[in-house]
Write an enzyme that holds these catalytic residues in place. Structure first.
Site, PDB file in Angstrom:
ATOM      1  N   HIS A 267      -1.889   4.555  -8.693  1.00  0.00           N
ATOM      2  CA  HIS A 267      -0.937   5.672  -8.745  1.00  0.00           C
ATOM      3  C   HIS A 267       0.339   5.303  -9.505  1.00  0.00           C
ATOM      4  CE1 HIS A 267       0.909   4.093  -4.882  1.00  0.00           C
ATOM      5  NE2 HIS A 267       1.990   4.595  -5.413  1.00  0.00           N
TER       6      HIS A 267
ATOM      7  N   ASP B 206      -6.613   1.331  -4.762  1.00  0.00           N
ATOM      8  CA  ASP B 206      -5.446   1.808  -5.512  1.00  0.00           C
ATOM      9  C   ASP B 206      -4.865   0.706  -6.410  1.00  0.00           C
ATOM     10  OD1 ASP B 206      -3.233   3.153  -6.418  1.00  0.00           O
ATOM     11  OD2 ASP B 206      -2.606   3.886  -4.449  1.00  0.00           O
TER      12      ASP B 206
ATOM     13  N   SER C 262       5.285   0.166  -3.858  1.00  0.00           N
ATOM     14  CA  SER C 262       3.940   0.375  -4.364  1.00  0.00           C
ATOM     15  C   SER C 262       3.662  -0.611  -5.478  1.00  0.00           C
ATOM     16  CB  SER C 262       3.778   1.777  -4.912  1.00  0.00           C
ATOM     17  OG  SER C 262       3.437   2.629  -3.886  1.00  0.00           O
TER      18      SER C 262
HETATM   19  N1  ARG Z   1       1.760   7.567  -0.559  1.00  0.00           N
HETATM   20  C1  ARG Z   1       1.756   6.581  -1.598  1.00  0.00           C
HETATM   21  C2  ARG Z   1       3.178   6.470  -2.164  1.00  0.00           C
HETATM   22  O1  ARG Z   1       4.093   6.935  -1.592  1.00  0.00           O
HETATM   23  C3  ARG Z   1       0.715   6.875  -2.636  1.00  0.00           C
HETATM   24  C4  ARG Z   1       0.970   8.076  -3.474  1.00  0.00           C
HETATM   25  C5  ARG Z   1      -0.041   8.373  -4.549  1.00  0.00           C
HETATM   26  N2  ARG Z   1      -1.278   8.925  -4.046  1.00  0.00           N
HETATM   27  C6  ARG Z   1      -1.534  10.245  -3.880  1.00  0.00           C
HETATM   28  N3  ARG Z   1      -2.677  10.600  -3.350  1.00  0.00           N
HETATM   29  N4  ARG Z   1      -0.697  11.199  -4.213  1.00  0.00           N
HETATM   30  O2  ARG Z   1       3.508   6.445  -3.298  1.00  0.00           O
HETATM   31  N1  GLU Z   2       3.228   4.725  -2.179  1.00  0.00           N
HETATM   32  C1  GLU Z   2       4.598   4.324  -2.118  1.00  0.00           C
HETATM   33  C2  GLU Z   2       5.183   3.970  -3.479  1.00  0.00           C
HETATM   34  O1  GLU Z   2       4.837   4.543  -4.472  1.00  0.00           O
HETATM   35  C3  GLU Z   2       4.724   3.205  -1.149  1.00  0.00           C
HETATM   36  C4  GLU Z   2       4.519   3.754   0.170  1.00  0.00           C
HETATM   37  C5  GLU Z   2       5.779   3.819   0.951  1.00  0.00           C
HETATM   38  O2  GLU Z   2       6.609   4.710   0.754  1.00  0.00           O
HETATM   39  O3  GLU Z   2       5.899   2.909   1.775  1.00  0.00           O
HETATM   40  O4  GLU Z   2       6.068   3.174  -3.603  1.00  0.00           O
END
Ligand code: ARG
Ligand code: GLU
Length: 705
Positions: A84, A223, A641
């Site tokens: 991502h 990921d 991330s």
């Molecule tokens: N929750 C993770 C973060 O905050 C992954 C986000 C990307 N994935 C998604 N399915 N939108 O960035």
């Molecule tokens: N998916 C998040 C990012 O893009 C990390 C997840 C979180 O917020 O801890 O940094």
């Protein structure tokens, strides 16, 4: 006695002893934590984590694309981050013919790696405490504005001085405040701008579970994506050139293929973006009762439209996939955050804490009035902050307004308009605009609605008719219409922009924002910035035994903890590891998010796991599978991330990519019982590269152990 009671009270009530696993520590000061880290399983020294003089682990960590983290895994510039985090790049190289989002991308040798103009990675060269320099000449008698001006001037001078002390290309310096302006650090970075895409799994692995599983444990997402940094022949930063050569880092991570188990020590080394652990109840109240509910509602409406469009047409799916993921990510996080804050009673805890603080501060002139001053400022700010949130999430989400500026820039530079419209559907945007203007006109207090907009809506009879009027008449609503502008003179272009319904309406809206809403937000920001240093100092004196760490601010940090499951609900304990079995249990060709790629199904059928297969013991009989993801108690946030997750010897065991739904409130309150970060097991990454991608040659340049 009274003081004793208050202190005792604050300990019981807030549980604020040096809480296990909470904290994001500055690497240069990690010495303060080393004892605790060692007692939990850390085997190296503070110098191994951060050193200016010799190569240390920090030299293998990067800030990726200004908002994610990444890590070097070979002596030839090979870099891992999340799928991502590389998503925009993967998407930009994708089309219906070369759909790397759907099918994945595997460079089979270096000549096939894809350049990404604009993509940068930064290495931290060194960090230094510069508090005295920044606060030099700052005195108590100054107004907030004078104070800010003095600090800004000191920072500017300091940055120039630091940059003049280094020779070579790509240096960048920033000065950041810690503990709300009570401490300042300078950060010297080196930026590399030739970063090429090497590999990405298909989304059905890299984004497996999609937005359905996002923020959720158990998780089965691979990921990751792979890039390579290039440099000039002297190993210095250089813009893309076919003559560039792979960058040779001072240090890269050894990759452990042994895995981790429940109870094992891990640490995360990366760039957490933003947390606010020390703010007042006013802020929590705002998030919980104003900001989150509005933002969640507006994004729900926007996503309903986008998701329907994506379901209906594969081309729209490609166009909107990156936007939808971006919008949905924060949308879902805010929901988890609100639930978590309510569950923990964060607002009530803050209020009780403030009552105790006020009592303690009563005879201390420096701190006595600070909480009421903060509250007054927040009260001033409230209507404007709410208007700002509504503005940003409603009319600002109508892409047509931005298209106008994209087209104008392209026409002026003589560049291609198709790039501007590549990911834009005017029909989808119009549907969004109906709803967003309805929200704006219905929920914005009338003093924040420009006359031009209300007059036009009234004369056309409805919000729908108003939106249609803009979209039917704006030259920017489609690429076909906009091509008319190619070749026009600057004067003609200005004239068009002035008359066009999209730009003229947007100008009125933008003026409302910049001239009425934003000035108060910005003034109260400055007032808060002058008060928070005092309150922060007060908290540190009020609780002398609490181990304070600075809020995250996209500077390099270390968090540490252990691999551990958690209690999701009564009698419902979640284990810390997932495996390929879970991927296959979710497999469903009918559901886009769970449609396992055929290649992976075949590997699963024949159990052709090679060196990546493991036996997992269960009560009945062990089964043979591949590890996929795990969770641990490390304190992380957005920006982490792509961060390397390391074992006690500093070897790479996984890549951080998420937090669990029940821990998303940790940006405001960390709950050691509940908070878990989610990590893709490095063995799954290697397995996918090797067996699914057939790019096992990449493993040869890594240091596997
Ligand atoms: N929750 C993770 C973060 O905050 C992954 C986000 C990307 N994935 C998604 N399915 N939108 O960035
Ligand atoms: N998916 C998040 C990012 O893009 C990390 C997840 C979180 O917020 O801890 O940094």
């Amino acid at each position: 006695m009274k003081r004793f009671l208050i202190v005792l009270f604050s300990f019981c009530l807030f549980g604020y002893t040096a809480v296990a696993d909470e904290g994001m520590w500055l690497p240069s000061l990690i010495g303060t934590q080393i004892k605790d880290m060692k007692s939990k399983g850390f085997k190296l020294s503070a110098e191994d984590i951060y050193s200016v003089n010799k190569a240390s682990l920090k030299d293998a960590v990067v800030l990726f694309d200004g908002g994610c983290s990444g890590e070097l895994v070979s002596g030839e510039g090979l870099l891992l981050t999340n799928h991502h985090c590389g998503y925009d790049q993967i998407q930009r190289h994708s089309s219906l013919e070369h759909d790397y989002l759907t099918n994945g991308f595997w460079a089979m040798d270096r000549s096939e790696e894809l350049p990404n103009p604009g993509l940068k990675v930064s290495f931290l060269v060194r960090m230094d405490d510069v508090t005295d320099r920044v606060l030099d000449g700052v005195s108590d008698g100054m107004t907030p504005e004078e104070r800010k001006a003095k600090i800004d001037a000191n920072i500017d001078a300091l940055k120039k001085e630091i940059l003049s002390g280094v020779e070579g290309k790509g240096y960048m310096v920033s000065v950041e405040s810690m503990y709300y302006g009570n401490q300042y650090f300078s950060f010297l970075y080196r930026e590399y701008s030739d970063v090429r895409l090497v590999a990405a799994p298909p989304s059905s692995i890299g984004k497996f579970g999609g937005d359905t599983d996002n923020w959720i444990w158990p998780r089965h997402t691979g990921d990751f994506s792979v890039f390579r940094i290039y440099a000039d022949e002297n190993n210095d930063p250089a813009d893309y050139s076919p003559d560039n050569v792979p960058y040779r880092p001072r240090r890269h991570f050894t990759v452990s293929t042994k895995g981790v188990r429940e109870g094992d020590f891990t640490f995360v080394y990366g760039f957490p973006g933003s947390t606010r652990e020390y703010v007042t109840s006013d802020y929590v109240d705002y998030v919980l009762n104003y900001s989150n509910p509005v933002k969640i509602r507006l994004r729900t409406e926007r996503l309903d439209i986008i998701n329907e469009a994506m379901e209906s047409d594969p081309e729209l799916r490609i166009m909107y996939s990156s936007k939808a993921a971006y919008i949905a990510n924060a949308w879902k996080k805010w929901q988890g955050e609100s639930l978590g804050l309510a569950r923990l009673g964060t607002l009530d805890k803050k209020l009780a804490y403030e009552t105790a603080f006020i009592e303690w501060a009563a005879d201390k002139s420096e701190y006595a009035g600070v909480l009421s001053a903060l509250s007054e400022t927040y009260a001033d700010r409230l209507p404007y902050a709410a208007a700002s949130d509504l503005f940003i999430e409603s009319v600002n989400a109508v892409e047509l307004f931005g298209m106008a500026y994209g087209v104008a820039a392209a026409v002026t530079n003589g560049s291609d308009l198709t790039a501007v419209y590549k990911d834009y559907s005017s029909e989808v945007d119009r549907q969004i605009a109906y709803v967003m203007f309805d929200e704006y006109m219905t929920n914005m207090p009338s003093e924040f609605i420009p006359k031009e907009v209300s007059a036009m809506t009234d004369s056309l009879g409805s919000i729908r008719a108003y939106v249609d009027w803009i979209f039917d008449n704006s030259v920017f609503a489609s690429a076909d219409r906009a091509t008319r502008l190619v070749g026009t003179t600057a004067a003609e272009l200005t004239e068009t922009l002035k008359k066009d319904p999209a730009t003229s309406q947007w100008n009125a809206l933008a003026a409302m924002f910049t001239e009425v809403i934003y000035p108060v937000v910005s003034r109260t920001d400055a007032e808060l910035a002058a008060l928070y240093p005092v309150y922060m100092r007060g908290q540190m004196e009020f609780e002398p035994d609490r181990n304070f760490y600075p809020d995250a601010n996209l500077t390099l940090r270390v968090s540490y903890g252990t691999v551990e499951g958690y209690r999701e609900a009564d009698a419902f304990w979640l284990l810390p590891n997932t495996t390929l079995e879970g991927v296959m249990e979710k497999d469903n060709p009918e559901i886009y998010d769970y449609d396992v790629p055929q290649r992976l199904r075949e590997i699963y059928e024949t159990k052709d796991y090679g060196r990546w297969g493991i036996n997992i013991g269960t009560r009945k009989e062990p089964f043979y599978t591949v590890p996929v993801a795990f969770i641990a108690t490390n304190h992380t946030t957005g920006g982490n991330s792509g961060s390397p997750v390391l074992n006690g010897r500093g070897e790479l065991v996984g890549i951080n990519f998420d937090r669990t739904w029940l821990s998303t409130m940790s940006d405001l309150e960390f709950d050691p019982q509940m908070c878990r970060n989610i990590i893709v097991d490095i063995r799954y990454v290697l397995f996918v590269i090797d067996k699914v991608g057939g790019a096992g040659y990449l493993l040869d340049e890594m240091t596997l152990k």
